[in-house]
Design an enzyme around this catalytic site. Structure first.
Site, PDB file in Angstrom:
ATOM      1  CB  CYS A 112      -0.953   0.000   1.194  1.00  0.00           C
ATOM      2  SG  CYS A 112      -2.134  -1.363   1.164  1.00  0.00           S
ATOM      3  CG  HIS A 253      -2.958   3.640   2.739  1.00  0.00           C
ATOM      4  ND1 HIS A 253      -3.493   3.274   1.519  1.00  0.00           N
ATOM      5  CD2 HIS A 253      -3.003   2.527   3.524  1.00  0.00           C
ATOM      6  CE1 HIS A 253      -3.836   1.994   1.563  1.00  0.00           C
ATOM      7  NE2 HIS A 253      -3.556   1.515   2.765  1.00  0.00           N
ATOM      8  CG  ASN A 283      -6.593  -0.497   1.731  1.00  0.00           C
ATOM      9  OD1 ASN A 283      -5.927  -0.071   0.800  1.00  0.00           O
ATOM     10  ND2 ASN A 283      -6.044  -1.053   2.801  1.00  0.00           N
TER      11      ASN A 283
END
EC number: 2.3.1.180
Length: 327
Positions: A112, A253, A283
């Site tokens: 990520c 994020h 996500n």
């Protein structure tokens, strides 16, 4: 001369998977998901929308936004944790889809944190003079690796792609002022995809044991995410000779609203300046920060001299922070 972002782009599949949809396939509820994650829905890619495709579509928009031609791109960096294949690289496949000449193209794996790692590589290439116009792509089709019987992970992830063009500083661009990255492989088991690599190749046993799905130690990941992103961000700010009050926008994020809120509280950034896409996209892994940045730039006027702080955390463990400034 510092490297800058000339243009951004993003791509999201049309299919929407809502919390109500998940209620029908796993023991969960909209209230349970919303209160613990802040996510209401996420996008799910079709069989034809693989990571390289989504990344290439985002790249087309970034190239258009940067007002350049494809022929000007002289390197491609593709960050993904869900490549189409182990090889060839998703970067090479995106290159072919875009019809770009035979330039260097390679994948970067930082989960990520991938978009920030890609920016760092592009910044180094441009500022060293090795390349003049780098296409950074981040895309993940994590739905291919989600166990929709595991309510702790299936509610979190969505699919998407993001991209940007990095070149020398020019008026109207976002200068990449400072980068801070880190990793800790000792904690790698906290967030991983157990099988499918050379350590644990695919077999009948790995399939039967559900080892091709994402596994995560949620509480430990939460603690590391907050601590590591805070460290990277504060280090980045200090190394840039700035103070927290000098940051105008926080672009984190999009993993979990509790993580985002915990990070935001540690910095002097107003809630209205913490940019979130989490509720509608979930996500989206490596593409997460890039999608949020692209949407921020499309929906808000960023004034000259304003600074954006990008922060991310992912498997590896990996983390990072980047400061951008409008020029």
């Amino acid at each position: 001369m510092r490297a800058s972002i000339w243009g951004t782009g993003s791509y999201l599949p049309k299919k929407i998977l809502t919390n109500a949809d998940l209620e029908k396939i796993v023991e969960t509820s909209d209230e349970w998901i919303s209160t613990r994650t802040g996510i209401k829905e996420r996008r799910i890619a079709s069989a034809e929308e693989f990571s390289s495709f989504m990344g290439a579509k985002a790249a087309e928009k970034a190239i258009e936004a940067a007002k350049i031609s494809k022929s000007q791109v002289d390197c491609i960096v593709f960050s993904t944790a869900a490549p189409d294949y182990i090889f060839p690289s998703s970067a090479a496949l995106a290159q072919a889809y875009l019809g770009i000449k035979e330039i260097p193209a390679f994948d970067c794996l930082a989960a990520c944190t991938g978009f920030l790692y890609g920016l760092s590589i592009a910044k180094a290439y441009v500022e060293s003079g090795m390349y003049q116009c780098v296409l950074v792509i981040a895309a993940d089709k994590l739905s291919s690796f989600v166990n929709y019987q595991d309510r702790n992970t299936c509610v979190l992830f969505g699919d998407g792609g993001s991209a940007c063009i990095v070149g020398h500083s020019r008026p109207g661009a976002l200068e990449i002022s400072k980068v801070n990255l880190g990793a800790d492989g000792k904690q790698g088991d906290l967030l991983r995809l157990p099988a499918g690599g050379s350590r644990c190749p695919a077999s009948q046993d790995t399939v039967q044991n559900h080892q091709h799905f994402i596994t995560m130690e949620g509480k430990e990941v939460f603690k590391h995410a907050v601590r590591r992103m805070e460290f990277a961000a504060k280090t980045c700010i200090t190394e840039a000779g700035l103070q927290e009050k000098d940051i105008d926008w926080l672009v984190p994020h999009q993993a979990n609203e509790r993580i985002i809120d915990a990070i935001a509280k540690r910095f002097a950034v107003k809630d209205s300046r913490v940019f979130k896409t989490l509720a509608k996209y979930g996500n989206t892994a490596a593409s997460s920060v890039g999608i949020a940045l692209d949407e921020l730039l499309r929906t808000h006027d960023i004034h000259v001299a304003e600074r954006l702080l990008l922060v991310a955390f992912g498997g590896g463990l990996s983390w990072g922070a980047v400061i951008l400034q409008q020029v």
